[in-house]
Design a protein around this motif. Structure first.
Motif, short mmCIF file in Angstrom:
data_model
loop_
_atom_site.label_atom_id
_atom_site.label_comp_id
_atom_site.label_asym_id
_atom_site.label_seq_id
_atom_site.Cartn_x
_atom_site.Cartn_y
_atom_site.Cartn_z
N LEU A 125 1.05 -1.12 0.14
CA LEU A 125 0.09 -0.11 0.15
C LEU A 125 0.56 0.78 0.06
CD1 LEU A 125 -2.75 -0.90 2.81
CD2 LEU A 125 -2.68 -0.15 0.03
N LEU A 126 1.85 0.91 0.77
CA LEU A 126 2.72 2.45 0.45
C LEU A 126 3.14 2.65 -0.32
CD1 LEU A 126 4.18 4.64 2.29
CD2 LEU A 126 6.00 3.22 3.15
N ASN A 127 4.12 1.08 -1.06
CA ASN A 127 4.29 1.35 -2.44
C ASN A 127 3.81 2.01 -3.36
OD1 ASN A 127 6.92 0.99 -4.21
ND2 ASN A 127 5.21 -0.43 -5.13
N ASN A 128 2.58 1.85 -3.49
CA ASN A 128 1.29 2.62 -4.67
C ASN A 128 1.16 3.77 -3.89
OD1 ASN A 128 0.98 -0.17 -5.58
ND2 ASN A 128 -1.14 -0.52 -4.21
N TYR A 129 1.15 4.27 -2.65
CA TYR A 129 0.94 5.44 -2.59
C TYR A 129 2.24 5.95 -3.00
CZ TYR A 129 0.85 9.50 0.34
OH TYR A 129 0.92 10.90 0.74
N VAL A 130 3.28 5.80 -2.92
CA VAL A 130 4.36 6.59 -2.92
C VAL A 130 4.48 7.07 -5.08
CG1 VAL A 130 6.76 6.73 -3.42
CG2 VAL A 130 5.81 6.02 -0.91
N VAL A 131 4.27 5.78 -5.61
CA VAL A 131 4.64 5.62 -7.06
C VAL A 131 3.12 6.75 -7.61
CG1 VAL A 131 4.03 4.48 -8.47
CG2 VAL A 131 5.95 3.40 -7.00
N GLU A 132 1.79 6.34 -6.72
CA GLU A 132 1.28 7.22 -7.25
C GLU A 132 1.27 8.67 -6.98
OE1 GLU A 132 -3.69 7.00 -6.26
OE2 GLU A 132 -3.00 5.45 -6.24
N SER A 133 1.90 9.20 -5.58
CA SER A 133 1.82 10.05 -5.40
C SER A 133 2.65 10.50 -6.77
CB SER A 133 2.65 10.88 -4.08
OG SER A 133 1.61 10.20 -3.27
N LEU A 134 3.68 10.23 -7.02
CA LEU A 134 5.31 11.05 -8.09
C LEU A 134 4.51 11.09 -8.95
CD1 LEU A 134 7.83 8.50 -6.32
CD2 LEU A 134 8.22 11.08 -6.47
N ASP A 135 3.89 10.03 -9.47
CA ASP A 135 3.00 10.35 -10.91
C ASP A 135 2.17 11.32 -10.92
OD1 ASP A 135 4.81 7.57 -11.64
OD2 ASP A 135 3.33 6.30 -11.72
N LYS A 136 1.52 11.08 -10.38
CA LYS A 136 0.68 12.49 -10.45
C LYS A 136 1.17 13.97 -10.72
CE LYS A 136 -3.78 10.37 -8.63
NZ LYS A 136 -4.95 10.75 -7.75
N ALA A 137 1.94 14.29 -9.17
CA ALA A 137 2.50 14.64 -8.88
C ALA A 137 3.30 15.74 -10.68
CB ALA A 137 3.32 15.47 -7.83
N GLN A 138 4.35 14.59 -11.21
CA GLN A 138 5.35 14.61 -12.50
C GLN A 138 4.10 15.08 -13.14
OE1 GLN A 138 7.89 11.42 -13.24
NE2 GLN A 138 7.09 11.32 -14.72
N ALA A 139 2.71 14.42 -13.43
CA ALA A 139 1.75 14.68 -14.58
C ALA A 139 1.60 15.76 -14.68
CB ALA A 139 0.95 13.15 -14.59
N ALA A 140 0.76 16.56 -13.08
CA ALA A 140 0.57 18.04 -13.41
C ALA A 140 1.58 18.31 -14.05
CB ALA A 140 0.28 17.94 -12.54
N LEU A 141 3.12 18.47 -13.57
CA LEU A 141 4.33 19.29 -14.15
C LEU A 141 3.88 19.57 -15.40
CD1 LEU A 141 6.41 18.52 -11.09
CD2 LEU A 141 5.39 20.94 -11.44
N LYS A 142 4.29 18.15 -15.32
CA LYS A 142 4.24 18.22 -17.78
C LYS A 142 3.40 18.28 -18.52
CE LYS A 142 7.54 13.57 -17.44
NZ LYS A 142 7.26 12.63 -17.73
N VAL A 143 2.83 18.82 -17.72
CA VAL A 143 1.16 19.07 -18.61
C VAL A 143 0.94 21.05 -18.83
CG1 VAL A 143 -1.24 20.43 -18.33
CG2 VAL A 143 -0.83 17.34 -18.49
N ARG A 144 1.86 21.36 -17.17
CA ARG A 144 1.64 22.37 -17.29
C ARG A 144 3.60 23.17 -18.39
NH1 ARG A 144 0.07 27.83 -16.84
NH2 ARG A 144 1.71 29.37 -15.33
N ILE A 145 3.92 22.39 -17.81
CA ILE A 145 5.30 22.83 -19.14
C ILE A 145 4.96 22.36 -20.23
CG2 ILE A 145 7.09 21.88 -19.66
CD1 ILE A 145 7.75 20.57 -16.78
N GLU A 146 4.61 21.37 -21.00
CA GLU A 146 4.03 21.79 -22.37
C GLU A 146 2.88 22.70 -22.58
OE1 GLU A 146 2.16 17.53 -23.25
OE2 GLU A 146 3.97 16.94 -22.74
N PHE A 147 1.99 23.06 -21.82
CA PHE A 147 0.88 24.43 -22.12
C PHE A 147 2.06 25.75 -22.19
CE2 PHE A 147 -0.83 28.18 -19.78
CZ PHE A 147 -1.80 28.48 -21.24
N LEU A 148 3.17 26.06 -21.66
CA LEU A 148 4.35 26.58 -21.52
C LEU A 148 4.91 27.24 -22.96
CD1 LEU A 148 4.64 26.81 -17.30
CD2 LEU A 148 3.40 28.61 -19.33
N GLN A 149 5.15 25.64 -22.67
CA GLN A 149 6.13 25.93 -24.44
C GLN A 149 5.50 25.98 -25.35
OE1 GLN A 149 7.94 21.83 -23.92
NE2 GLN A 149 9.94 22.14 -22.85
#
Ligand SMILES: [Zn+2]
Length: 364
Positions: free
Chosen positions: A88-112
């Motif tokens: 559960l902890l592993n899922n939580y860590v990976v999912e947290s990292l993935d979601k934050a990473q996706a949000a940042l990538k969306v923002r970066i692509e938009f700004l580019q």
């Protein structure tokens, strides 16, 4: 069996807490993708830092990986529960990292995309702009003057038959102007027009007298190019045919023309001359626009500048286009546009006008 009491639950919590501490500042991107306020370099920096967090918390030597390895060594009665909480902890860590990473990538692509988008409201880069050639500028000034005097602007072909270039203009069979030494011929007997007078004939055929026309255009003569000659140059022909026209009208017209072009104090003088297509013929001069007639380098000390040839239209020219010389009379004149242009801009060499060197043309 070890009697040592291992706090498996505590270990999992410790790893979770360590992750939470580092991940805390990225949590807002995971929870509600709140990344709209980030600038591009800011978002790119955060993405790199997030990647470091992922490495520290999920790589082989991370505390989380150590917990995963530990699952097999946990006593059987604890294993299931421990394994589940680690998973559960592993899922939580990976999912947290993935979601934050996706949000940042969306923002970066938009700004580019924003940065690369063409902003149509910004002023564009202006292409280098040209302007009219000095000969064109002078031609237009001359046209304006004659149009104001009731003339229309005519055009004619540059390649002509013998009839238009010579015969209709009353140029005799054996006249030297017809010689291939003076005129450019094509292999099938046509010639490049040697004067704009050819347009007189076209104009009278197209529109019967009374008429007033000017015809600016290129003419061609076999000349060796030098500072004052070029095998191609610009002329402007004028023709007026009406009832009761005499030399007085011609002199008045040319005098008015130079006054409008060079100023009201400009004087004219006329000298007898000869042209096959006019009778009587005369050369017109005007007082030098630079020295006013006192004599200078421009007018070669004479105070006068040659305007061009002119005269009363020869009856044979009228007959060639079936106009009755008993009913109509008229005058014609020809001006050299480039020679006038060369004088007005004090060019040492008229060939400058035809070489299209931008360094020269930019000066006008
Ligand atoms: Zn002068």
């Amino acid at each position: 069996m070890s009697s040592e009491v291992v706090d498996y639950k505590g270990q999992v919590e410790a790893v979770r807490e360590a992750f939470e501490r580092e991940f805390g500042r990225f949590a807002r991107f995971r929870d509600n993708e709140e990344s709209e306020s980030l600038a591009l370099d800011e978002a790119e920096g955060l993405l790199r830092e997030l990647s470091d967090v992922r490495t520290r918390h999920t790589a082989k030597k991370s505390a989380l990986s150590q917990l995963m390895k530990l699952i097999g060594r946990v006593p059987a009665e604890e294993r299931a529960r421990f394994g589940q909480s680690v998973q559960l902890l592993n899922n939580y860590v990976v999912e947290s990292l993935d979601k934050a990473q996706a949000a940042l990538k969306v923002r970066i692509e938009f700004l580019q995309r924003e940065r690369e988008r063409v902003d149509v409201t910004l002023p564009g880069r202006r292409p280098r702009r040209g302007h009219l050639h000095p000969i064109t500028l002078l031609r237009q000034r001359i046209e304006d003057i004659f149009v104001a005097m009731g003339y229309s602007v005519e055009d004619g072909p540059e390649v002509e038959t013998e009839f238009y270039n010579f015969t209709a203009l009353n140029i005799p069979e054996l006249h030297p102007a017809r010689s291939p030494q003076d005129t450019f011929y094509t292999t099938d007997g046509l010639s490049l027009r040697s004067q704009t007078s050819t347009v007189q004939i076209h104009a009278m055929q197209r529109r019967r007298p009374p008429l007033r026309v000017i015809a600016p255009g290129r003419v061609f003569r076999r000349d060796t190019p030098d500072a004052t000659h070029n095998p191609m140059f610009f002329q402007l022909e004028g023709l007026l045919v009406e009832r009761g026209i005499n030399m007085g009208h011609l002199k008045g017209t040319l005098s008015e023309f130079v006054r409008r072009l060079f100023g009201p104090s400009t004087r004219t003088r006329f000298r007898p001359s000869y042209f096959p297509f006019t009778e009587p013929s005369m050369e017109a001069d005007y007082s030098c626009f630079k020295c006013g007639g006192a004599g200078c380098r421009l007018c070669k000390g004479s105070g006068w500048i040659e305007l061009g040839g002119s005269g009363m239209v020869h009856p044979n020219v009228l007959r060639a286009v079936r106009v009755d010389p008993e009913e109509f009379s008229g005058f014609a004149f020809g001006l050299g546009i480039d020679r006038m242009c060369g004088l007005m801009y004090e060019l040492d060499d008229i060939r400058l006008l035809f070489e299209n060197d931008v360094r020269f043309l930019e000066q006008f």
